[in-house]
Design an enzyme around this catalytic site. Sequence first.
Site, PDB file in Angstrom:
ATOM      1  CD  GLU A   1       1.311  23.428   7.621  1.00 14.63           C
ATOM      2  OE1 GLU A   1       1.877  22.852   7.836  1.00 14.63           O
ATOM      3  OE2 GLU A   1       0.390  23.465   6.430  1.00 14.63           O
TER       4      GLU A   1
ATOM      5  CD  GLU B   1       3.961  16.256  -3.300  1.00 14.85           C
ATOM      6  OE1 GLU B   1       4.141  17.755  -3.037  1.00 14.85           O
ATOM      7  OE2 GLU B   1       4.723  16.352  -3.770  1.00 14.85           O
TER       8      GLU B   1
ATOM      9  CE  LYS C   1      -0.937   5.796   8.829  1.00 14.13           C
ATOM     10  NZ  LYS C   1      -2.418   6.198   9.248  1.00 14.13           N
TER      11      LYS C   1
HETATM   12  P1  NAP Z   1       0.107  14.625  10.051  1.00 11.52           P
HETATM   13  O1  NAP Z   1       0.332  14.517  11.042  1.00 11.52           O
HETATM   14  O2  NAP Z   1       1.588  14.407   9.828  1.00 11.52           O
HETATM   15  O3  NAP Z   1      -0.122  12.860   9.584  1.00 11.52           O
HETATM   16  C1  NAP Z   1       0.050  12.469   8.218  1.00 11.52           C
HETATM   17  C2  NAP Z   1       0.282  11.033   7.810  1.00 11.52           C
HETATM   18  O4  NAP Z   1       1.125  10.854   8.702  1.00 11.52           O
HETATM   19  C3  NAP Z   1      -1.862  10.253   8.794  1.00 11.52           C
HETATM   20  O5  NAP Z   1      -1.828   9.617   7.713  1.00 11.52           O
HETATM   21  C4  NAP Z   1      -1.264  10.007  10.092  1.00 11.52           C
HETATM   22  O6  NAP Z   1      -1.583   8.759  10.423  1.00 11.52           O
HETATM   23  C5  NAP Z   1       0.778   9.644   9.309  1.00 11.52           C
HETATM   24  N1  NAP Z   1       1.323   9.834  10.988  1.00 11.52           N
HETATM   25  C6  NAP Z   1       1.510  10.224  11.566  1.00 11.52           C
HETATM   26  N2  NAP Z   1       2.454  10.353  12.910  1.00 11.52           N
HETATM   27  C7  NAP Z   1       3.337   8.994  12.007  1.00 11.52           C
HETATM   28  C8  NAP Z   1       4.792   8.644  12.327  1.00 11.52           C
HETATM   29  N3  NAP Z   1       4.959   8.569  13.431  1.00 11.52           N
HETATM   30  N4  NAP Z   1       4.678   7.788  11.270  1.00 11.52           N
HETATM   31  C9  NAP Z   1       4.008   6.830  10.312  1.00 11.52           C
HETATM   32  N5  NAP Z   1       3.142   7.785   9.528  1.00 11.52           N
HETATM   33  C10 NAP Z   1       2.686   8.890  10.506  1.00 11.52           C
HETATM   34  O7  NAP Z   1      -0.128  15.645   8.881  1.00 11.52           O
HETATM   35  P2  NAP Z   1      -2.226  16.225   8.634  1.00 11.52           P
HETATM   36  O8  NAP Z   1      -2.766  16.127   9.943  1.00 11.52           O
HETATM   37  O9  NAP Z   1      -2.700  14.203   8.192  1.00 11.52           O
HETATM   38  O10 NAP Z   1      -1.460  16.376   7.456  1.00 11.52           O
HETATM   39  C11 NAP Z   1      -1.507  17.697   7.682  1.00 11.52           C
HETATM   40  C12 NAP Z   1      -0.369  18.032   5.975  1.00 11.52           C
HETATM   41  O11 NAP Z   1       0.134  17.326   5.421  1.00 11.52           O
HETATM   42  C13 NAP Z   1      -0.007  19.336   6.765  1.00 11.52           C
HETATM   43  O12 NAP Z   1       1.180  20.020   7.217  1.00 11.52           O
HETATM   44  C14 NAP Z   1       0.043  19.860   5.412  1.00 11.52           C
HETATM   45  O13 NAP Z   1       0.825  21.084   5.270  1.00 11.52           O
HETATM   46  C15 NAP Z   1       0.519  18.241   5.001  1.00 11.52           C
HETATM   47  N6  NAP Z   1       0.028  18.923   3.632  1.00 11.52           N
HETATM   48  C16 NAP Z   1       0.763  18.469   2.483  1.00 11.52           C
HETATM   49  C17 NAP Z   1       0.335  18.167   1.582  1.00 11.52           C
HETATM   50  C18 NAP Z   1       1.235  18.324  -0.053  1.00 11.52           C
HETATM   51  O14 NAP Z   1       1.133  17.927  -1.537  1.00 11.52           O
HETATM   52  N7  NAP Z   1       2.174  18.805   0.463  1.00 11.52           N
HETATM   53  C19 NAP Z   1      -1.230  18.044   1.025  1.00 11.52           C
HETATM   54  C20 NAP Z   1      -1.516  17.695   1.610  1.00 11.52           C
HETATM   55  C21 NAP Z   1      -1.362  18.179   2.955  1.00 11.52           C
HETATM   56  P3  NAP Z   1      -2.817   8.956  12.094  1.00 11.52           P
HETATM   57  O15 NAP Z   1      -3.904   9.430  11.381  1.00 11.52           O
HETATM   58  O16 NAP Z   1      -2.803   7.739  11.592  1.00 11.52           O
HETATM   59  O17 NAP Z   1      -1.829   9.440  12.642  1.00 11.52           O
END
Ligand code: NAP
Length: 474
Positions: A377, A246, A171
């Site tokens: 962040e 991650e 997803k």
């Molecule tokens: P996010 O809001 O946590 O979303 C990430 C993914 O999780 C999306 O596909 C989102 O889907 C899904 N999601 C959200 N709520 C969920 C739930 N309750 N149950 C299951 N899935 C859920 O993060 P983001 O804003 O996309 O990305 C930014 C974050 O990712 C930052 O904190 C960044 O540091 C981190 N990041 C970490 C790495 C690493 O390798 N450590 C790499 C890249 C990014 P929807 O979009 O449909 O809500």
Amino acid sequence: MKKMFINGIWSEAISGEKYKVKNPATGKIIYEVAYGDEQDANKAIEAANEVFATWSAKSVNERSKYLYKLYQIMLEEKESLAEAITLEMGKPINESRGEVNIAAEYVLWYAEEARRLYGEIIPASTTNKRLHVLKQPVGPVAAITPWNFPVSMLTRKLAPALAAGCTVVLKPASYTPNSAVKLFECIEKAEFPKGVANLVMGRSSRIGGAFTNNKLIKKITFTGSTDVGKQLMEAASKQVKRVSMELGGHAPFIVFEDADLEKAAEGVIISKYRNAGQTCICLNRLYVHRSIKEKFEKILKEKVEQLVIGDGIEEATEVGPLIDESAYEKVTYHVKDALDKGAVLVTGGELEKEGTLFYKPTVLTHVTNEMVITNEETFGPVCPIYEFDTEEEAIQKANDSIYGLAAYYYTRDLGKALRVGERLDYGIIGVNDAVPTTVQAPFGGMKESGTGREGGRQGIEGFLEDKFLSIDIE
Ligand code: NAP
């Protein structure tokens, strides 16, 4: 309409629902997308489970050949993949091309790594026994990915999972479905057996719920925010599913007094302003030695003010838009809070043009621990500067965070380079290097930045079980 890819068929949501995706650079709607939920996720999980036995039984050479073909197709499709990334999340087109390159490199790396899934033979304590350890795939895997690297985060999971013999239901983030659709078109062209790799899109909590509740899923691999990661870990614990996480970061970047200041300033530009500061490993706290702070700020300000802001689809653009309004509100809040508490604005601090999402590359100085930006962040192009006097103080300040993903430091002193690296509590460390990510090395965080590693030989381990066979030969 952009559809899901379930059991080898491009599918609308069972509910018939769809949603709209905007280009953050123009604010215009660019397409409609199937809006799936747990029914669609369960259908994809069943397909992944159905084909698992035959996929995992294939020889490693066969699995490797599919991945190698996918690698070649991705290179042929590089421009259309890069364009899909830029149009839906705003990254400058050159950065998108770079992302597609590394995304394809992950596929190539794991096409090769598939051939090295060695087990172990352990000398037994008695002559009648033979002790064998086999590496076997964990089973069908559910993967959830973020929007900031909407192709490379996918292949960093898909490639090792498929190489290991797992099947996958993925997803992507709701902001970036088309990057995933384009990648799955490549998967379709590479003729993987039906059901081996499935794409579902839509309501995140309901799809996430299906992933954690459905007993057929044996592992959850997630990249995204620490908050969502914690929720998934908790939910996955009910069936003791394997997890790799991650998560978010808050990278310190230290410039010691003996550093090459030009090189360090270039490093800050790459680390902080790439992808408009929307990367998990980007600089969040810049620590500069007191004796060089003034000089360094001057060099940095000049470089920051030369950055070209604009629509990522234009070749000259170096900093694109933020992903959406809520990202803009968060950046504004962090900057305002810092200024209210005594920080000083060196440059930026506002939108390039009202009513858009183009936030000017920003530098703040006199930043302190009490400010929100020091602990949360920002995920935007804002660089807060702090000062320090001693190596010990720099290490302590750098380590003072719940996060432990990436850290950077610049020095020309070999002893210091070794000492500091050994003491920083971070999974990825750039020493005079602002771009430490590479496919052959492990990527991942300590503390609340996650668990498990992606990339390198370590990146396939999370998709394998160690099965021990104790054999009495008499
Ligand atoms: P996010 O809001 O946590 O979303 C990430 C993914 O999780 C999306 O596909 C989102 O889907 C899904 N999601 C959200 N709520 C969920 C739930 N309750 N149950 C299951 N899935 C859920 O993060 P983001 O804003 O996309 O990305 C930014 C974050 O990712 C930052 O904190 C960044 O540091 C981190 N990041 C970490 C790495 C690493 O390798 N450590 C790499 C890249 C990014 P929807 O979009 O449909 O809500």
